[in-house]
Design a protein around this motif. Structure first.
Motif, PDB file in Angstrom:
ATOM      1  N   VAL A 133      58.646   3.570  62.318  1.00 19.94           N
ATOM      2  CA  VAL A 133      57.652   4.407  61.642  1.00 19.94           C
ATOM      3  C   VAL A 133      58.185   4.960  60.327  1.00 19.94           C
ATOM      4  O   VAL A 133      57.407   5.499  59.527  1.00 19.94           O
ATOM      5  CB  VAL A 133      57.194   5.573  62.542  1.00 19.94           C
ATOM      6  CG1 VAL A 133      56.633   5.065  63.860  1.00 19.94           C
ATOM      7  CG2 VAL A 133      58.340   6.550  62.790  1.00 19.94           C
ATOM      8  N   GLY A 141      46.682   5.639  63.621  1.00 23.87           N
ATOM      9  CA  GLY A 141      47.460   6.325  64.648  1.00 23.87           C
ATOM     10  C   GLY A 141      47.760   5.434  65.837  1.00 23.87           C
ATOM     11  O   GLY A 141      48.878   5.455  66.380  1.00 23.87           O
ATOM     12  N   LEU A 142      46.804   4.632  66.259  1.00 22.58           N
ATOM     13  CA  LEU A 142      47.022   3.730  67.392  1.00 22.58           C
ATOM     14  C   LEU A 142      48.054   2.658  67.052  1.00 22.58           C
ATOM     15  O   LEU A 142      48.897   2.302  67.887  1.00 22.58           O
ATOM     16  CB  LEU A 142      45.699   3.084  67.801  1.00 22.58           C
ATOM     17  CG  LEU A 142      44.673   4.031  68.445  1.00 22.58           C
ATOM     18  CD1 LEU A 142      43.346   3.307  68.666  1.00 22.58           C
ATOM     19  CD2 LEU A 142      45.202   4.580  69.767  1.00 22.58           C
ATOM     20  N   TRP A 192      55.847   3.112  67.619  1.00 21.34           N
ATOM     21  CA  TRP A 192      56.701   4.162  68.168  1.00 21.34           C
ATOM     22  C   TRP A 192      57.188   3.806  69.580  1.00 21.34           C
ATOM     23  O   TRP A 192      58.335   4.075  69.942  1.00 21.34           O
ATOM     24  CB  TRP A 192      55.927   5.475  68.180  1.00 21.34           C
ATOM     25  CG  TRP A 192      56.698   6.650  68.694  1.00 21.34           C
ATOM     26  CD1 TRP A 192      56.736   7.120  69.979  1.00 21.34           C
ATOM     27  CD2 TRP A 192      57.543   7.525  67.938  1.00 21.34           C
ATOM     28  NE1 TRP A 192      57.539   8.222  70.072  1.00 21.34           N
ATOM     29  CE2 TRP A 192      58.057   8.500  68.831  1.00 21.34           C
ATOM     30  CE3 TRP A 192      57.915   7.578  66.601  1.00 21.34           C
ATOM     31  CZ2 TRP A 192      58.916   9.508  68.432  1.00 21.34           C
ATOM     32  CZ3 TRP A 192      58.771   8.590  66.190  1.00 21.34           C
ATOM     33  CH2 TRP A 192      59.261   9.535  67.095  1.00 21.34           C
ATOM     34  N   MET A 193      56.299   3.218  70.381  1.00 27.20           N
ATOM     35  CA  MET A 193      56.652   2.891  71.765  1.00 27.20           C
ATOM     36  C   MET A 193      57.681   1.771  71.850  1.00 27.20           C
ATOM     37  O   MET A 193      58.396   1.674  72.852  1.00 27.20           O
ATOM     38  CB  MET A 193      55.389   2.506  72.542  1.00 27.20           C
ATOM     39  CG  MET A 193      54.421   3.661  72.757  1.00 27.20           C
ATOM     40  SD  MET A 193      52.863   3.133  73.515  1.00 27.20           S
ATOM     41  CE  MET A 193      53.451   2.588  75.127  1.00 27.20           C
ATOM     42  N   LEU A 229      50.478   3.003  64.825  1.00 27.54           N
ATOM     43  CA  LEU A 229      51.769   3.681  64.754  1.00 27.54           C
ATOM     44  C   LEU A 229      52.293   4.013  66.153  1.00 27.54           C
ATOM     45  O   LEU A 229      53.510   3.968  66.396  1.00 27.54           O
ATOM     46  CB  LEU A 229      51.649   4.951  63.919  1.00 27.54           C
ATOM     47  CG  LEU A 229      51.429   4.759  62.422  1.00 27.54           C
ATOM     48  CD1 LEU A 229      51.255   6.096  61.722  1.00 27.54           C
ATOM     49  CD2 LEU A 229      52.579   3.982  61.790  1.00 27.54           C
ATOM     50  N   ARG A 230      51.392   4.352  67.053  1.00 28.47           N
ATOM     51  CA  ARG A 230      51.812   4.601  68.436  1.00 28.47           C
ATOM     52  C   ARG A 230      52.422   3.350  69.048  1.00 28.47           C
ATOM     53  O   ARG A 230      53.430   3.423  69.772  1.00 28.47           O
ATOM     54  CB  ARG A 230      50.604   5.070  69.259  1.00 28.47           C
ATOM     55  CG  ARG A 230      50.891   5.269  70.736  1.00 28.47           C
ATOM     56  CD  ARG A 230      49.641   5.759  71.468  1.00 28.47           C
ATOM     57  NE  ARG A 230      49.853   5.840  72.898  1.00 28.47           N
ATOM     58  CZ  ARG A 230      49.660   4.839  73.752  1.00 28.47           C
ATOM     59  NH1 ARG A 230      49.228   3.654  73.290  1.00 28.47           N
ATOM     60  NH2 ARG A 230      49.874   4.998  75.044  1.00 28.47           N
ATOM     61  N   ARG A 231      51.828   2.220  68.734  1.00 30.56           N
ATOM     62  CA  ARG A 231      52.364   0.962  69.259  1.00 30.56           C
ATOM     63  C   ARG A 231      53.765   0.716  68.698  1.00 30.56           C
ATOM     64  O   ARG A 231      54.661   0.248  69.414  1.00 30.56           O
ATOM     65  CB  ARG A 231      51.417  -0.182  68.879  1.00 30.56           C
ATOM     66  CG  ARG A 231      51.807  -1.533  69.441  1.00 30.56           C
ATOM     67  CD  ARG A 231      50.782  -2.600  69.105  1.00 30.56           C
ATOM     68  NE  ARG A 231      51.236  -3.899  69.561  1.00 30.56           N
ATOM     69  CZ  ARG A 231      51.056  -4.386  70.775  1.00 30.56           C
ATOM     70  NH1 ARG A 231      50.395  -3.661  71.661  1.00 30.56           N
ATOM     71  NH2 ARG A 231      51.517  -5.571  71.110  1.00 30.56           N
ATOM     72  N   ARG A 256      60.959   3.444  67.515  1.00 31.71           N
ATOM     73  CA  ARG A 256      60.471   4.608  66.760  1.00 31.71           C
ATOM     74  C   ARG A 256      61.000   4.648  65.334  1.00 31.71           C
ATOM     75  O   ARG A 256      60.383   5.253  64.470  1.00 31.71           O
ATOM     76  CB  ARG A 256      60.816   5.891  67.492  1.00 31.71           C
ATOM     77  CG  ARG A 256      62.292   6.132  67.730  1.00 31.71           C
ATOM     78  CD  ARG A 256      62.503   7.402  68.542  1.00 31.71           C
ATOM     79  NE  ARG A 256      61.810   7.329  69.820  1.00 31.71           N
ATOM     80  CZ  ARG A 256      61.681   8.365  70.659  1.00 31.71           C
ATOM     81  NH1 ARG A 256      62.197   9.533  70.332  1.00 31.71           N
ATOM     82  NH2 ARG A 256      61.044   8.223  71.793  1.00 31.71           N
ATOM     83  N   GLU A 275      44.649  -2.464  69.392  1.00 28.39           N
ATOM     84  CA  GLU A 275      44.888  -1.610  68.230  1.00 28.39           C
ATOM     85  C   GLU A 275      44.646  -2.337  66.906  1.00 28.39           C
ATOM     86  O   GLU A 275      44.398  -1.696  65.878  1.00 28.39           O
ATOM     87  CB  GLU A 275      46.320  -1.074  68.243  1.00 28.39           C
ATOM     88  CG  GLU A 275      46.662  -0.207  69.433  1.00 28.39           C
ATOM     89  CD  GLU A 275      47.236  -0.990  70.596  1.00 28.39           C
ATOM     90  OE1 GLU A 275      48.005  -0.413  71.380  1.00 28.39           O
ATOM     91  OE2 GLU A 275      46.905  -2.194  70.716  1.00 28.39           O
ATOM     92  N   SER A 317      56.091  -3.866  66.183  1.00 29.18           N
ATOM     93  CA  SER A 317      55.280  -3.639  67.387  1.00 29.18           C
ATOM     94  C   SER A 317      55.024  -4.905  68.180  1.00 29.18           C
ATOM     95  O   SER A 317      54.293  -4.856  69.181  1.00 29.18           O
ATOM     96  CB  SER A 317      53.941  -3.010  66.994  1.00 29.18           C
ATOM     97  OG  SER A 317      53.152  -3.923  66.246  1.00 29.18           O
TER      98      SER A 317
END
Length: 704
Positions: free
Chosen positions: A449, A435-436, A442-443, A438-440, A446, A89, A482
């Motif tokens: 973010v 987005g990738l 979030w996982m 932020l996904r990292r 969360r 990412e 992350s």
């Protein structure tokens, strides 16, 4: 990686964040060049050193001189993690930089602006990757957190010190008599010299402090957050940035929804106490800052003592609240938390001066001005919807398509700016990359973010993304939230970059990493050259005559795309060289109004009425709502007409005078159209006088 190495890395991160804020937020590329190539050199140097160390370590373990003997060996054997610890990412900024590089093949609006953006995004990528190499294991997250806190204390504390007059820094406070821009007549701008960005940063730090207070596992983490949270809220208030206020409110609500139920009670109580403390601090700081006028030492001892007392009392209050909350739980505590928060909001409305309420209830003309930017940006986007026009598209081209007179060198939307620069393709890549990442986040956590999202949301309506500091701070929080393995998962073994072979995915990983190395190397070389050009130009300021011209020539040699150097050098060059020197710059910025205007004046000095009129006409076409540009064209053509008459060249004199009057008529027409649209754009006295002189000249000349 050893804790001492991570500690040193965190100190470097804190320095880079603080220094980038101090250098005007790294908004100006001339301030950023040096640090861009330094960051890229560090990233490449560290990766090479880490992978080499891994290679040596595995050789010793296997006692074999042959490479790649042990497929099961990994970078765990290496003391220093390298490229293999960088997640996929993190390569998003690399893709953006490559897109800017490809834009050079598509006739960009500005070659310099495009290269500068490619360098910037390479530097951002290097910073992000270096952060993952240093902190990616997640073993010492408190050290990176400490770096962020220290940098935040410098930025927020420095801004408040400037407001109180404790320190002096250029334009740290924006003073204005326009109530559309400020209710009290002054807005705190900080080291970045921009209130809206400072407000956004303060809001993001405020949200982060509440998260730290609600989750603090150690006394040190709690104390650091307790000390910084009220100053962050006070800074947010003093910026008078409505966009930052609304973003912070949205962040507060998002945090309330994302934290756990026990943390929600703390979130409410700590935010309530912050609101009360910030409101009280604002009462004492406001008058002191207005009295100081930004002058060092002018706020007064009594105001200083009162403000410090409020801040210290507020910090101590958090400790009392923590002790009280730890002894209670249940439904009653939740009800009390909601009641306390509601009371704090009501108290804030009473504490704050009534004049500040007007900032929320009216004067939304600035929003209307931005709507004009966005409408004109849409027109510009339609000219190159897929690929854009490269870096600095808005800055270079907006004057050609603007429908009303306004000053707007920035489009006031980071996403719209990206759309204009790289088109739909670039914007899609940009959003996917974010987005990738932020996904990292979030996982893993969360709630991370929330401060990150606050920065991203506000950038939709302002030009925060034009500041290098913005991206360094954003990426620092992304790394912080992350890094490390997924919750409940094991750390994945990583492979050293030097080991070839393996599956296709790993081969692709090597190819991407080597692409990044090549990109960083090229971008660092350009950054170093451009920095040399800045140094040569700075030296030229202190010189005169031939020495000054020689220094400017060295600057132009290092950065031939910099139009400003060309124009300055042309003023010192022999007349016969000026036109060629300036015209060469149009290869890199074909619609540069300063270059076209300088060319027009150069040809006017040589008595070439046709060429002078042609270049000045182009300058007016590309910037028709600039009074200085209009005035320069009219005055230049009138002076040329007078000179041609004195040189007994009546035909050229007539042509130049007629051109001056045509320019003036267009100036008047645009002013009338602007008035019909509710904007002021009056002709200048100088242009009136020049037009009158040209009119007299035409009357005096015999018919051709």
């Amino acid at each position: 990686m050893p804790a001492i190495v991570v500690a040193i890395a965190s100190l470097l991160f804190a320095f880079m964040l603080a220094h980038s804020a101090y250098r005007y937020g790294m908004f100006f590329d001339v301030n950023f060049y040096k640090w861009e190539w330094v960051m890229m050199s560090v990233a490449v140097g560290w990766a090479v050193a880490a992978e080499t160390a891994g290679r040596i370590r595995i050789r010793r373990q296997t006692k074999s001189p042959t490479l790649g003997l042990s497929p099961g060996s990994s970078a765990r054997a290496s003391v220093l993690p390298g490229w293999s610890s960088v997640p996929a990412e993190a390569y998003g900024p690399v893709a953006i930089s490559l897109l800017y590089g490809l834009s050079l093949l598509n006739e960009p609006a500005s070659v310099l602006g495009t290269i500068e953006q490619a360098i910037r995004w390479s530097a951002y990528a290097a910073f992000l990757m270096t952060g993952y190499m240093w902190f990616g294991s997640g073993r010492h997250p408190f050290l990176l957190g400490a770096a962020l806190q220290a940098a935040g204390l410098f930025v927020i504390g420095g801004a408040l010190a400037g407001w109180m007059g404790w320190i002096s820094f250029p334009e740290m406070i924006m003073f204005t008599g326009d109530n559309q821009l400020s209710s009290v007549g002054a807005r705190l701008a900080g080291f970045m010299q921009y209130p809206n960005l400072l407000g956004t940063v303060a809001g993001a730090y405020l949200i982060w402090q509440w998260l730290l207070l609600a989750r603090a596992g150690s006394r040190a983490a709690f104390i650091s957050a307790a000390v910084l949270v009220i100053p962050a809220a006070l800074t947010l208030l003093l910026t008078e940035s409505r966009g930052a206020w609304l973003s912070a409110a949205a962040g507060w609500l998002a945090g309330l929804l994302l934290v756990t139920r026990p943390e929600r009670v703390k979130w409410l109580i700590y935010s309530a106490w912050t609101v009360i403390g910030a409101g009280a601090a604002y009462r004492f700081a406001l008058e002191a800052g207005l009295r100081s006028g930004g002058a060092a030492g002018a706020a007064g001892m009594s105001a200083t003592v009162l403000l410090l007392a409020v801040l210290l009392t507020g910090a101590a209050g958090f400790a009392v609240i923590r002790a009280a909350v730890s002894r209670r739980s249940g439904r009653r505590l939740e009800i009390a938390a909601w009641g306390g928060w509601s009371g704090a909001i009501a108290a804030l409305a009473l504490i704050l001066p009534s004049v500040i309420h007007g900032r929320l209830s009216g004067h939304f003309q600035t929003a209307g001005a931005r709507s004009m930017f966005y409408r004109d940006a849409w027109l510009l986007f339609r000219e190159a919807p897929l690929l854009g026009r490269g870096g600095d598209t808005w800055r270079m081209l907006f004057t050609r398509i603007q429908t009303y007179p306004y000053i707007g060198n920035e489009v006031h939307s980071g996403y719209l700016d990206m759309l204009l620069n790289l088109g739909l393709i670039g914007l899609i890549v940009f959003i996917i990359g974010l987005g990738l990442l932020l996904r990292r986040v979030w996982m893993r956590d969360r709630t991370g973010v929330v401060p990150i999202g606050l920065l991203l949301i506000h950038a939709a309506v302002d030009f925060d993304m034009s500041f290098g500091y913005y991206w360094l701070l954003l990426f620092s929080w992304i790394i912080y939230y992350s890094a490390g393995p997924l919750p409940g998962g094991d750390q994945v073994a990583v492979k050293p970059l030097w080991r070839t072979g393996g599956n296709r995915a790993y081969t692709a990983q090597i190819a991407v990493a080597l692409t990044a190395v090549a990109l960083f190397t090229a971008a660092a070389a350009y950054g170093w050259r451009f920095d040399r050009a800045v140094q040569h130009r700075a030296e030229a300021v202190a010189l005169t005559g031939e020495a000054q011209a020689a220094s400017l020539r060295s600057a132009l040699s290092a950065n031939p795309y910099w139009s400003r150097i060309r124009i300055e050098l042309a003023q010192l060059a022999p007349p016969q060289e000026r036109a060629a020197l300036l015209a060469a710059g149009l290869r890199y910025e074909p619609q540069s109004v300063p270059l076209l205007r300088a060319l027009g004046r150069s040809y006017a000095e040589r008595g070439d009425a046709g060429q002078a009129a042609a270049y000045l006409r182009l300058a007016l076409r590309y910037d028709h709502y600039d009074r200085d540009n209009q005035t320069t064209a009219i005055v230049t053509m009138n002076e040329l007409a007078q000179n041609m008459r004195a040189a007994e060249r009546p035909a050229d004199a007539r042509y130049a005078a007629e051109t001056a009057l045509a320019f003036f008529a267009a100036f008047q027409s645009q002013g009338e159209a602007a008035k019909r649209g509710g904007r002021d754009f009056d002709v200048t006295p100088e242009s009136k006088a020049a037009a009158a002189a040209s009119r007299r000249l035409l009357n005096e000349l015999a018919p051709a």
